[in-house]
Design a protein around this motif. Structure first.
Motif, mmCIF file in Angstrom:
data_model
loop_
_atom_site.group_PDB
_atom_site.id
_atom_site.type_symbol
_atom_site.label_atom_id
_atom_site.label_comp_id
_atom_site.label_asym_id
_atom_site.label_seq_id
_atom_site.Cartn_x
_atom_site.Cartn_y
_atom_site.Cartn_z
ATOM 1 N N ASN A 249 2.445 4.877 -6.268
ATOM 2 C CA ASN A 249 2.841 4.041 -5.139
ATOM 3 C C ASN A 249 4.073 3.210 -5.473
ATOM 4 O O ASN A 249 4.929 2.977 -4.616
ATOM 5 C CB ASN A 249 1.692 3.119 -4.736
ATOM 6 C CG ASN A 249 0.529 3.873 -4.133
ATOM 7 O OD1 ASN A 249 0.698 4.925 -3.528
ATOM 8 N ND2 ASN A 249 -0.674 3.348 -4.314
ATOM 9 N N THR B 216 0.843 -1.181 0.000
ATOM 10 C CA THR B 216 0.000 0.000 0.000
ATOM 11 C C THR B 216 0.882 1.236 0.000
ATOM 12 O O THR B 216 2.063 1.161 0.346
ATOM 13 C CB THR B 216 -0.935 0.009 1.229
ATOM 14 O OG1 THR B 216 -1.828 1.121 1.145
ATOM 15 C CG2 THR B 216 -0.156 0.107 2.535
ATOM 16 N N GLY B 217 0.315 2.375 -0.371
ATOM 17 C CA GLY B 217 1.052 3.625 -0.334
ATOM 18 C C GLY B 217 0.699 4.412 0.912
ATOM 19 O O GLY B 217 0.341 3.856 1.945
ATOM 20 N N TRP C 100 0.501 -4.818 -5.829
ATOM 21 C CA TRP C 100 -0.040 -3.580 -5.266
ATOM 22 C C TRP C 100 -1.550 -3.677 -5.097
ATOM 23 O O TRP C 100 -2.252 -4.294 -5.911
ATOM 24 C CB TRP C 100 0.286 -2.382 -6.157
ATOM 25 C CG TRP C 100 1.585 -1.762 -5.789
ATOM 26 C CD1 TRP C 100 1.800 -0.704 -4.948
ATOM 27 C CD2 TRP C 100 2.888 -2.177 -6.233
ATOM 28 N NE1 TRP C 100 3.153 -0.448 -4.839
ATOM 29 C CE2 TRP C 100 3.843 -1.332 -5.616
ATOM 30 C CE3 TRP C 100 3.351 -3.181 -7.085
ATOM 31 C CZ2 TRP C 100 5.204 -1.451 -5.835
ATOM 32 C CZ3 TRP C 100 4.706 -3.312 -7.296
ATOM 33 C CH2 TRP C 100 5.622 -2.458 -6.675
ATOM 34 N N THR D 198 4.505 3.827 3.507
ATOM 35 C CA THR D 198 5.886 4.075 3.101
ATOM 36 C C THR D 198 6.829 3.998 4.290
ATOM 37 O O THR D 198 7.951 3.484 4.182
ATOM 38 C CB THR D 198 5.990 5.444 2.411
ATOM 39 O OG1 THR D 198 5.121 5.464 1.273
ATOM 40 C CG2 THR D 198 7.419 5.729 1.966
ATOM 41 N N GLU E 169 -3.165 1.729 -7.453
ATOM 42 C CA GLU E 169 -2.159 2.596 -8.045
ATOM 43 C C GLU E 169 -2.832 3.788 -8.700
ATOM 44 O O GLU E 169 -3.963 3.700 -9.206
ATOM 45 C CB GLU E 169 -1.344 1.817 -9.090
ATOM 46 C CG GLU E 169 -0.172 2.572 -9.669
ATOM 47 C CD GLU E 169 0.810 3.059 -8.617
ATOM 48 O OE1 GLU E 169 0.553 4.150 -8.044
ATOM 49 O OE2 GLU E 169 1.814 2.372 -8.364
#
Length: 272
Positions: free
Chosen positions: A106, A59-60, A92, A65, A95
């Motif tokens: 991401n 995940t972003g 992912w 992060t 995105e």
């Protein structure tokens, strides 16, 4: 697989026929990122011990992060479990459908924080297509990614084995790029194109609920006071996935809500 010590709390969970989620609260976002990083390394190492390989859906976002940066920092820490990053498949959850070099992607953040430092091979990095790639329309990009998932599916299943699927959550309860009341919240395809997203950028690609809920374990990483109402609604409010998409996600074997204290402030008091 147990998680690092944290303040565990009890919530009144609706009877769904599934195991109640594991809820762990850390003091703040920094402690949360460190605890999740340690747990993720341990979980991937355990998966490799059983299967020879491991898989993770990234995940972003800020907390996502931060977790990846801390995972990279653990790679050279000998006393801890070690992950063979040449044998980890990376996918992912969603995105942003923007050019490949856009800082909004991401993938770009994940490569910088973790994938490049630990040396994940290119063939194991399954990125969602950018807007300046082979697919000018997000629907075609989503169909292509669904095909990639099907091609990597384990025998007898339509999707790959996801050992851990990481999700952030927005203040209104969105997960991946599934927002309340939108077509994606009703879509039964494994990958969907998202247009007119209420949060910029407006065009995205997202795993749908069928793919998310096929993961062995789903971990929701949530930090910040602004998200506390949605956390409480998803866990205790009796809402459905159309109202609060986070309420509709669960892992096949485990669902873990990993919160900082601010995000958990509207939940019941800690159990003894």
């Amino acid at each position: 697989m147990s998680l690092p010590p944290g303040e565990r709390i009890a919530a009144e969970i609706a009877q769904t026929g599934r195991p109640a989620p594991d809820i762990v609260v850390e003091p703040d976002a920094d402690h949360l990122a460190r605890a999740v990083a340690e747990a993720l390394v341990a979980r991937l190492a355990a998966a490799q011990a059983v299967h020879g390989t491991a898989s993770v859906v990234l995940t972003g976002g800020g907390i996502g992060t931060a977790v990846l940066e801390r995972v990279a920092a653990l790679a050279d820490d000998p006393p801890r479990e070690r992950v063979d990053w040449t044998a980890v498949d990376v996918w992912w959850g969603d995105e942003r459908f923007v050019p490949a070099d856009d800082d909004e992607r991401n993938e770009k953040g994940a490569r910088r924080a973790l994938l490049d430092p630990v040396g994940v091979p290119a063939e194991r990095v399954h990125a969602m297509p950018p807007s300046d790639g082979d697919f000018p329309e997000p629907e075609d990009a989503a169909d292509w990614y669904a095909g990639q998932l099907a091609a990597a599916a384990t025998e007898g299943r339509g999707l790959p084995r996801f050992d851990v699927l990481l999700l952030g959550m927005g203040p209104e309860g969105h997960v991946a790029s599934i927002f309340p009341g939108t077509p994606a919240a009703r879509d039964e395809r494994p990958v969907v194109a998202v247009r007119d997203c209420p949060k910029p950028p407006p065009t995205r690609i997202s795993l749908g609920f069928p793919a998310i809920n096929a993961a062995e374990e789903v971990w929701l990483l949530v930090s910040g006071e602004a998200k506390a109402p949605a956390v409480a609604a998803a866990l205790t409010g009796g809402v459905d996935a159309l109202e609060v998409p986070a309420a509709g996600v669960h892992g096949r074997r485990a669902t873990r809500w990993l919160l900082d204290r601010a995000a958990a402030e509207n939940l019941p008091s800690p159990s003894a």
